[in-house]
Design a protein around this motif. Structure first.
Motif, mmCIF file in Angstrom:
data_model
loop_
_atom_site.group_PDB
_atom_site.id
_atom_site.type_symbol
_atom_site.label_atom_id
_atom_site.label_comp_id
_atom_site.label_asym_id
_atom_site.label_seq_id
_atom_site.Cartn_x
_atom_site.Cartn_y
_atom_site.Cartn_z
ATOM 1 N N SER A 25 -6.906 -20.310 33.400
ATOM 2 C CA SER A 25 -7.148 -19.050 33.867
ATOM 3 C C SER A 25 -8.725 -19.522 34.450
ATOM 4 C CB SER A 25 -6.913 -17.922 33.016
ATOM 5 O OG SER A 25 -7.866 -16.945 33.517
ATOM 6 N N LYS A 26 -8.940 -19.537 35.529
ATOM 7 C CA LYS A 26 -10.386 -20.158 36.155
ATOM 8 C C LYS A 26 -11.342 -18.797 36.012
ATOM 9 C CE LYS A 26 -9.214 -24.039 38.617
ATOM 10 N NZ LYS A 26 -9.672 -24.809 39.959
ATOM 11 N N ARG A 27 -10.887 -17.736 36.003
ATOM 12 C CA ARG A 27 -11.453 -16.592 36.192
ATOM 13 C C ARG A 27 -12.050 -16.094 34.611
ATOM 14 N NH1 ARG A 27 -8.584 -11.151 38.435
ATOM 15 N NH2 ARG A 27 -8.524 -12.574 40.227
ATOM 16 N N ALA A 28 -11.184 -16.421 33.778
ATOM 17 C CA ALA A 28 -11.344 -16.237 32.371
ATOM 18 C C ALA A 28 -12.172 -17.298 31.593
ATOM 19 C CB ALA A 28 -10.145 -15.826 31.556
ATOM 20 N N GLY A 29 -11.895 -18.531 32.162
ATOM 21 C CA GLY A 29 -12.559 -19.877 31.832
ATOM 22 C C GLY A 29 -11.795 -20.078 30.497
#
Length: 53
Positions: A25-29
């Motif tokens: 999840s790139k948004r959440a890292g």
């Protein structure tokens, strides 16, 4: 099946990393592990990933 899964924290899309066997999840890292073919979609089990941009 990946299209149906979303990050439990941001509800954003996930990408599969076959080298690490994780859902990213790139948004959440965060990177969620996949164990024995089962994605572990718990924030407490995820590891932090660094932003590659």
């Amino acid at each position: 099946m990946l299209e149906l899964l979303v990050c439990p924290l941001t509800y954003g899309p996930l990408e599969y990393d076959c080298d690490e066997n994780e859902l990213l999840s790139k948004r959440a890292g965060l990177a969620y592990p996949v164990r024995d073919g089962i994605p572990i979609m718990l924030v407490s089990e995820a590891r932090q990933i660094e932003d590659e941009d």
